[in-house]
Design a protein around this motif. Sequence first.
Motif, PDB file in Angstrom:
ATOM      1  N   PRO A  74       0.797  -1.239   0.000  1.00 14.44           N
ATOM      2  CA  PRO A  74       0.000   0.000   0.000  1.00 14.44           C
ATOM      3  C   PRO A  74       0.824   1.280   0.000  1.00 14.44           C
ATOM      4  N   LYS A  75       1.907   1.312   0.759  1.00 15.23           N
ATOM      5  CA  LYS A  75       2.727   2.519   0.838  1.00 15.23           C
ATOM      6  C   LYS A  75       3.374   2.829  -0.502  1.00 15.23           C
ATOM      7  N   THR A  76       3.931   1.807  -1.149  1.00 16.57           N
ATOM      8  CA  THR A  76       4.570   2.006  -2.454  1.00 16.57           C
ATOM      9  C   THR A  76       3.533   2.367  -3.507  1.00 16.57           C
ATOM     10  N   SER A  77       2.331   1.798  -3.391  1.00 19.00           N
ATOM     11  CA  SER A  77       1.254   2.117  -4.331  1.00 19.00           C
ATOM     12  C   SER A  77       0.918   3.601  -4.306  1.00 19.00           C
ATOM     13  N   ILE A  78       0.904   4.177  -3.114  1.00 15.09           N
ATOM     14  CA  ILE A  78       0.615   5.607  -2.977  1.00 15.09           C
ATOM     15  C   ILE A  78       1.701   6.431  -3.669  1.00 15.09           C
ATOM     16  N   VAL A  79       2.963   6.007  -3.496  1.00 14.56           N
ATOM     17  CA  VAL A  79       4.082   6.713  -4.129  1.00 14.56           C
ATOM     18  C   VAL A  79       3.938   6.684  -5.652  1.00 14.56           C
ATOM     19  N   ILE A  80       3.580   5.522  -6.203  1.00 15.82           N
ATOM     20  CA  ILE A  80       3.432   5.386  -7.654  1.00 15.82           C
ATOM     21  C   ILE A  80       2.261   6.228  -8.147  1.00 15.82           C
ATOM     22  N   ASP A  81       1.142   6.197  -7.423  1.00 18.80           N
ATOM     23  CA  ASP A  81      -0.022   7.019  -7.786  1.00 18.80           C
ATOM     24  C   ASP A  81       0.341   8.501  -7.837  1.00 18.80           C
ATOM     25  N   GLU A  82       0.996   8.972  -6.790  1.00 20.10           N
ATOM     26  CA  GLU A  82       1.353  10.390  -6.716  1.00 20.10           C
ATOM     27  C   GLU A  82       2.326  10.765  -7.823  1.00 20.10           C
ATOM     28  N   LEU A  83       3.216   9.843  -8.166  1.00 21.84           N
ATOM     29  CA  LEU A  83       4.181  10.096  -9.235  1.00 21.84           C
ATOM     30  C   LEU A  83       3.475  10.222 -10.586  1.00 21.84           C
ATOM     31  N   ILE A  84       2.562   9.300 -10.873  1.00 21.45           N
ATOM     32  CA  ILE A  84       1.809   9.353 -12.126  1.00 21.45           C
ATOM     33  C   ILE A  84       0.977  10.623 -12.207  1.00 21.45           C
ATOM     34  N   GLN A  85       0.336  10.978 -11.103  1.00 19.72           N
ATOM     35  CA  GLN A  85      -0.494  12.183 -11.084  1.00 19.72           C
ATOM     36  C   GLN A  85       0.337  13.441 -11.314  1.00 19.72           C
ATOM     37  N   SER A  86       1.465  13.544 -10.634  1.00 16.24           N
ATOM     38  CA  SER A  86       2.286  14.751 -10.764  1.00 16.24           C
ATOM     39  C   SER A  86       2.875  14.871 -12.162  1.00 16.24           C
ATOM     40  N   ILE A  87       3.283  13.762 -12.770  1.00 15.92           N
ATOM     41  CA  ILE A  87       3.811  13.788 -14.133  1.00 15.92           C
ATOM     42  C   ILE A  87       2.713  14.201 -15.112  1.00 15.92           C
ATOM     43  N   THR A  88       1.507  13.707 -14.879  1.00 11.35           N
ATOM     44  CA  THR A  88       0.364  14.073 -15.730  1.00 11.35           C
ATOM     45  C   THR A  88       0.117  15.573 -15.698  1.00 11.35           C
ATOM     46  N   TYR A  89       0.067  16.137 -14.501  1.00  8.73           N
ATOM     47  CA  TYR A  89      -0.235  17.558 -14.349  1.00  8.73           C
ATOM     48  C   TYR A  89       0.911  18.442 -14.842  1.00  8.73           C
ATOM     49  N   GLU A  90       2.127  18.067 -14.517  1.00  9.61           N
ATOM     50  CA  GLU A  90       3.286  18.880 -14.893  1.00  9.61           C
ATOM     51  C   GLU A  90       3.428  19.004 -16.408  1.00  9.61           C
ATOM     52  N   ASN A  91       3.127  17.919 -17.117  1.00  2.00           N
ATOM     53  CA  ASN A  91       3.374  17.868 -18.555  1.00  2.00           C
ATOM     54  C   ASN A  91       2.101  17.896 -19.396  1.00  2.00           C
ATOM     55  N   ASN A  92       0.945  18.108 -18.726  1.00  2.00           N
ATOM     56  CA  ASN A  92      -0.344  18.136 -19.431  1.00  2.00           C
ATOM     57  C   ASN A  92      -0.535  16.899 -20.314  1.00  2.00           C
ATOM     58  N   ILE A  93      -0.240  15.757 -19.754  1.00  2.00           N
ATOM     59  CA  ILE A  93      -0.377  14.489 -20.469  1.00  2.00           C
ATOM     60  C   ILE A  93      -1.812  13.977 -20.334  1.00  2.00           C
ATOM     61  N   THR A  94      -2.298  13.315 -21.361  1.00  2.00           N
ATOM     62  CA  THR A  94      -3.565  12.595 -21.269  1.00  2.00           C
ATOM     63  C   THR A  94      -3.239  11.199 -20.755  1.00  2.00           C
ATOM     64  N   THR A  95      -3.529  10.955 -19.483  1.00  2.00           N
ATOM     65  CA  THR A  95      -3.193   9.677 -18.851  1.00  2.00           C
ATOM     66  C   THR A  95      -4.433   8.797 -18.746  1.00  2.00           C
ATOM     67  N   ILE A  96      -4.287   7.545 -19.170  1.00  2.00           N
ATOM     68  CA  ILE A  96      -5.364   6.555 -19.074  1.00  2.00           C
ATOM     69  C   ILE A  96      -4.816   5.363 -18.299  1.00  2.00           C
ATOM     70  N   MET A  97      -5.503   5.020 -17.212  1.00  2.00           N
ATOM     71  CA  MET A  97      -4.966   4.012 -16.296  1.00  2.00           C
ATOM     72  C   MET A  97      -6.029   2.994 -15.917  1.00  2.00           C
ATOM     73  N   ASN A  98      -5.711   1.726 -16.102  1.00  2.00           N
ATOM     74  CA  ASN A  98      -6.531   0.637 -15.575  1.00  2.00           C
ATOM     75  C   ASN A  98      -6.156   0.408 -14.120  1.00  2.00           C
ATOM     76  N   THR A  99      -7.131   0.197 -13.272  1.00  2.00           N
ATOM     77  CA  THR A  99      -6.802  -0.093 -11.883  1.00  2.00           C
ATOM     78  C   THR A  99      -7.949  -0.812 -11.187  1.00  2.00           C
ATOM     79  N   HIS A 100      -7.593  -1.596 -10.182  1.00  2.00           N
ATOM     80  CA  HIS A 100      -8.594  -2.174  -9.286  1.00  2.00           C
ATOM     81  C   HIS A 100      -8.386  -1.628  -7.873  1.00  2.00           C
ATOM     82  N   ASP A 101      -7.443  -0.674  -7.759  1.00  2.00           N
ATOM     83  CA  ASP A 101      -7.077  -0.116  -6.465  1.00  2.00           C
ATOM     84  C   ASP A 101      -8.002   1.063  -6.138  1.00  2.00           C
ATOM     85  N   MET A 102      -8.866   0.897  -5.169  1.00  2.00           N
ATOM     86  CA  MET A 102      -9.813   1.948  -4.813  1.00  2.00           C
ATOM     87  C   MET A 102      -9.133   3.179  -4.226  1.00  2.00           C
TER      88      MET A 102
END
Length: 232
Positions: A189-217
Motif C-alpha cells: 500500500p505505501k509504495t502504491s501511494i508513491v506510484i499514484d502520486e508520481l503518475i499524477q504529478s507527471i500528468t499535471y506537470e506535462n499536461n499528459i492525457t493519462t489513461i490508467m486501468n486499476t482495481h485499487d480503490m
Amino acid sequence: LLLQILLVLIRRASNLYLIMIRAENVYKSFGEVEVLKDINIVFEAGKCNLIIGRSGAGKTVLLKILVGLMRPTEGKVWYDDVRFSQLNTNELKEIRKQVGMLFQGSALFDSLTVEENVRFPLDMFTKMTAKEKRIQVDKCLERVSLEGANDKYPSETSGGMQKRTGIARAIVLNPKYLFCDEPNSGLDPKTSIVIDELIQSITYENNITTIMNTHDMNSVMEIGDNINLLNL
C-alpha cells in the motif's frame, strides 16, 4: 491561494490545445466470446482518466485497443479528429512516438540495466547522440527518484523501483499520452501511494492525457479525475 487558482486556470487553458481520446461504439470479440460491448468513453486531456471494473471486465483489452496493440471488432478510436483505429502501420508508428506505456508487470528487459531499459525508446525512435540520450535518461531517472541506479539490473531492484523504471521509460520520449495497466499490481500500500502520486504529478506537470486501468480503490479516490466503470 491565488497562485494555486492561477495554476489551475493555466492548466485548464492549456488543455484546450491538447488532444482528447475517445472510444466510440467499441466492440471486441475473441471467437464467440464478447469481451467489450458498445463502449463509449471520452478520456480528457491533461487528466488522470481511470478505467475500473471487476476482473475479466475487459480493462486490459480496452487499453490495448486504445494504444493500438489490438484492433476493435467494431467501433472507432479517435485521437481528437484522427481515427486512430484505422491508421496504417507507418501512421501508427508516428503516433506511438507520442505514447508512453507502463505495463502491468513493468515489462523490463532482464538482460539490460536500468539505464538501458529507459534508453530503449530513444534507441528505437530517435537519432539522438549517445550523450543526448544519457542526459535525457538521467533526467527521467531523477524525476522518478532513481538517480544513481543506472547500472543496476532489474533483478537487483525492488518492485517499486521496477515500476519507477517503467515510468521513466514511459516518459523518456516526452509523450502526450500515458497508458498505465494496473501500475500498483503486486505493490504494498505505501509504495502504491508513491506510484499514484508520481503518475499524477507527471500528468499535471506535462499536461499528459493519462489513461490508467486499476482495481485499487485508493487510486480511484486519490488521483481519479475522470473515472469510467466497465460493467459487462
